[in-house]
Structure formats: structure tokens, C-alpha cells
Design a protein around this motif. Structure first.
Motif, short mmCIF file in Angstrom:
data_model
loop_
_atom_site.label_atom_id
_atom_site.label_comp_id
_atom_site.label_asym_id
_atom_site.label_seq_id
_atom_site.Cartn_x
_atom_site.Cartn_y
_atom_site.Cartn_z
N UNK A 246 0.84 -1.20 0.00
CA UNK A 246 0.00 0.00 0.00
C UNK A 246 0.87 1.25 0.00
N UNK A 247 1.94 1.20 0.79
CA UNK A 247 2.87 2.32 0.81
C UNK A 247 3.50 2.52 -0.56
N UNK A 248 3.84 1.43 -1.22
CA UNK A 248 4.39 1.52 -2.56
C UNK A 248 3.44 2.18 -3.52
N UNK A 249 2.15 1.85 -3.43
CA UNK A 249 1.15 2.47 -4.31
C UNK A 249 0.96 3.95 -3.96
N UNK A 250 1.06 4.28 -2.68
CA UNK A 250 0.96 5.68 -2.27
C UNK A 250 2.12 6.49 -2.86
N UNK A 251 3.33 5.92 -2.79
CA UNK A 251 4.50 6.58 -3.36
C UNK A 251 4.34 6.74 -4.86
N UNK A 252 3.92 5.66 -5.54
CA UNK A 252 3.75 5.72 -6.99
C UNK A 252 2.69 6.75 -7.37
N UNK A 253 1.56 6.75 -6.66
CA UNK A 253 0.50 7.71 -6.94
C UNK A 253 0.95 9.13 -6.71
N UNK A 254 1.70 9.35 -5.63
CA UNK A 254 2.19 10.68 -5.34
C UNK A 254 3.15 11.18 -6.41
N UNK A 255 4.02 10.29 -6.88
CA UNK A 255 4.98 10.67 -7.92
C UNK A 255 4.27 10.99 -9.23
N UNK A 256 3.22 10.23 -9.54
CA UNK A 256 2.45 10.50 -10.77
C UNK A 256 1.80 11.87 -10.68
N UNK A 257 1.16 12.16 -9.54
CA UNK A 257 0.52 13.46 -9.36
C UNK A 257 1.55 14.59 -9.42
N UNK A 258 2.71 14.34 -8.82
CA UNK A 258 3.75 15.37 -8.82
C UNK A 258 4.35 15.60 -10.19
N UNK A 259 4.28 14.57 -11.04
CA UNK A 259 4.90 14.67 -12.36
C UNK A 259 3.99 15.34 -13.38
N UNK A 260 2.68 15.36 -13.11
CA UNK A 260 1.73 15.87 -14.10
C UNK A 260 2.02 17.32 -14.51
N UNK A 261 2.20 18.25 -13.55
CA UNK A 261 2.48 19.64 -13.98
C UNK A 261 3.96 19.86 -14.28
N UNK A 262 4.46 19.18 -15.33
CA UNK A 262 5.87 19.33 -15.74
C UNK A 262 6.85 19.04 -14.60
N UNK A 263 6.48 18.07 -13.77
CA UNK A 263 7.32 17.60 -12.66
C UNK A 263 7.45 18.60 -11.52
N UNK A 264 6.79 19.75 -11.63
CA UNK A 264 6.92 20.78 -10.59
C UNK A 264 6.37 20.30 -9.26
N UNK A 265 5.32 19.47 -9.32
CA UNK A 265 4.72 18.97 -8.09
C UNK A 265 5.66 18.13 -7.26
N UNK A 266 6.74 17.64 -7.87
CA UNK A 266 7.71 16.83 -7.12
C UNK A 266 8.41 17.65 -6.04
N UNK A 267 8.39 18.97 -6.19
CA UNK A 267 9.00 19.84 -5.19
C UNK A 267 8.30 19.67 -3.84
N UNK A 268 7.02 19.32 -3.86
CA UNK A 268 6.26 19.07 -2.64
C UNK A 268 6.19 17.57 -2.35
N UNK A 269 5.90 16.78 -3.38
CA UNK A 269 5.70 15.34 -3.18
C UNK A 269 6.95 14.66 -2.64
N UNK A 270 8.11 14.95 -3.22
CA UNK A 270 9.34 14.26 -2.81
C UNK A 270 9.69 14.50 -1.35
N UNK A 271 9.69 15.74 -0.85
CA UNK A 271 10.03 15.92 0.57
C UNK A 271 9.02 15.30 1.51
N UNK A 272 7.73 15.36 1.17
CA UNK A 272 6.72 14.75 2.03
C UNK A 272 6.94 13.25 2.12
N UNK A 273 7.14 12.61 0.97
CA UNK A 273 7.38 11.16 0.95
C UNK A 273 8.70 10.81 1.63
#
Length: 286
Positions: A246-273
Motif C-alpha cells: 500500500x505504501x508503494x502504491x501511495x509513493x507511486x501515486x504521489x509521484x504521478x501526481x507530482x509529475x503531471x504539472x511538468x514535474x513541478x509537483x515533485x518539489x512538494x511530493x518528494x520531501x513529504x514522501x
């Protein structure tokens, strides 16, 4: 020469990959050094515990938002550079494997975030420079060894992904982005590429999750060898398969969401994860 079924070929590559991982693990195994070490105990957790893990991850992010955003700008920038290099060198079939496979290196890349969470947990003052205290950790050599193992798995994934392309839409490279997209989504070989590629990629992701879910935080927290850290992480995965998947799917889902706006969302997703992974380690490893 005969052309094998892409599914059979892919699973053969996966089998060879796990064999290579096992060989590397033996290479890093130093019985004489680890004989006196206490093997950490693993606790059972539930899916509900992941809510608290994420809450704590958001708390750490909120406390050091400016600092971790500064550090994590490297993730979207690296992703954009990878994309530009791929498109500019006729390697379009490797674009998705590169971007998705970049997540395989996430546990290693987030080591500085684990250190920030560790220091906050101890009540110490924390700034972005503290993330680089990983470089002075007594376990730095072991962290690098384990990081190199993930790099090796990442490179094998790229080779397998290219092999899948060669056996479905290949061997010729696509003439343009539009031609590639059309071939992927409107032809039988294209759908074979999607199904086999996603399936094999999932196996790689599970393998990396099993060996690295708690191993990097453990190496930062205690001076143990790579072998002990990896075995502890795998044991944590085996004891808690549903929460860990489940944690793996949460990480994968978060990375997908973070990648949608030209990867900019990773600035938030990566530190939270990254921060949340430290707290997951705290819950799982005694």
C-alpha cells in the motif's frame, strides 16, 4: 536465432536481474564485520498506520518547507533534463522508462530528508544544510554501496525496457513523438508494450521497495552493514506485505501526481514522501 515471446523474454530478464542483485548482496556481505551486530527487530503495522506516517511527513515538510523545497528543486530539474536529453538524442522509447525508473533511485536520493527528520525527532535545530550531514555519517560507505545497487537495478530496468520495445514496436526507432504515441495507443504491438512494460516495471518497483523501504533510514540511524539493512528491509516487507505494498502504491501515486504539472509537483511530493519514509522506518523497525 528465434524471436521469443516478449512476456517470456521479460520474465527471463527479471530472473537474471534478481540473480545479479543476489550476487551484489553477497559482494557487500561482510560476515566478520556483521557477526557482532544486533539484527533489528521488525514490528507489525497496519494500513491505518500509514495515515500517521503521512501526517508526520507533512508536519516535517511544514516545519522546513523553504529548506526542503530548495533541496528538492533538483528532482524536477533532473527529470526535465532527462526528458530533454532523451528527446534530443532519438531515445524516445526510453522516455517513460527513464522518468518512471528515476523513482527507483528515490530512496537513495532522499537520504538528506531522512537526516532532517532524524534531527528534528531529536529536538535539534534543522536547516537545509543539515541534509548534507549524511556525508559525515559513519555509515556513508554503506549508504553509497546500497545506492550503487539501486543504480545497477535502474540500469538493468532501462536495458529490459529497451528490449521490450525492440520486441514489440521495434527494432526501428519512431520518427516523431506523434508517430510514437499513435503506435503505442492504436496498435496491437503498442498495447503489448504497455502491458508488458508496466508489468515488468511493477516487478522492478516491488524489488526496490522490498530492499530499500527502511534500509537507508536504518543505515543512518545505526551503524549496520548493507547486508543487515537489506535483510531487515526485506523482512519488514515480508512481515507487513499489505501495508508495505500500500505504501508503494501511495509513493507511486504521489509521484504521478507530482509529475503531471511538468514535474513541478515533485518539489512538494518528494520531501513529504522522504520525511514520511523516515517515520515509516520508525514504526516498522524496533
Amino acid at each position: 536465432m528465434t524471436i521469443r515471446n516478449p512476456v517470456v523474454w521479460s520474465f527471463d530478464q527479471i530472473r537474471q536481474t534478481f540473480g545479479a542483485v543476489k550476487s551484489v548482496e553477497h559482494a557487500f556481505h561482510h560476515p566478520a564485520e556483521e557477526a557482532s551486530l544486533v539484527v533489528p527487530q521488525v514490528r507489525r503495522i497496519t494500513v491505518a498506520d500509514l495515515k500517521d506516517v503521512l501526517r508526520r511527513g507533512f508536519s516535517d515538510f511544514g516545519a522546513y518547507r523553504t529548506d526542503v523545497i530548495f533541496i528538492c528543486l533538483i528532482y524536477p530539474l533532473a527529470g526535465l533534463l532527462i526528458g530533454a536529453a532523451t528527446l534530443g538524442n532519438g531515445l524516445l522509447p526510453l522516455l517513460f522508462p527513464l522518468v518512471s525508473g528515476f523513482a527507483l533511485l528515490g530512496p537513495f536520493a532522499a537520504a538528506g530528508l531522512y537526516e532532517m527528520s532524524r534531527r528534528r525527532e531529536q529536538g535539534q535545530s534543522v536547516t537545509w544544510t543539515d541534509a548534507f550531514n549524511v556525508l559525515t555519517s559513519p555509515s556513508l560507505a554503506a549508504i553509497i554501496e546500497l545506492g550503487l545497487l539501486l543504480v545497477g537495478i535502474f540500469l538493468v530496468w532501462l536495458l529490459v525496457a529497451m528490449g521490450i520495445y525492440q520486441m514489440t514496436l521495434g527494432p526501428d526507432l519512431p520518427e516523431s513523438v506523434s508517430a510514437f504515441v499513435t503506435a503505442v495507443f492504436t496498435t496491437g504491438p503498442g498495447w503489448a508494450l504497455i502491458v508488458v512494460g508496466v508489468g515488468v516495471g511493477f516487478l522492478f518497483a516491488v524489488a526496490v521497495l522490498a530492499i530499500s523501504a527502511v534500509s537507508f533510514p536504518l543505515l543512518l540511524d545505526h551503524r549496520v552493514g548493507v547486508s543487515v539493512a537489506v535483510r531487515t528491509s526485506v523482512r519488514a516487507f515480508m512481515v507487513n506485505p499489505v501495508p508495505m505494498l500500500t505504501w508503494g502504491f501511495i509513493v507511486a501515486g504521489g509521484l504521478v501526481l507530482g509529475a503531471i504539472p511538468l514535474l513541478v509537483g515533485l518539489v512538494v511530493v518528494m520531501p513529504v514522501l522522504g520525511h514520511a519514509t523516515w517515520h515509516l522506518y520508525r514504526k516498522v523497525v524496533q
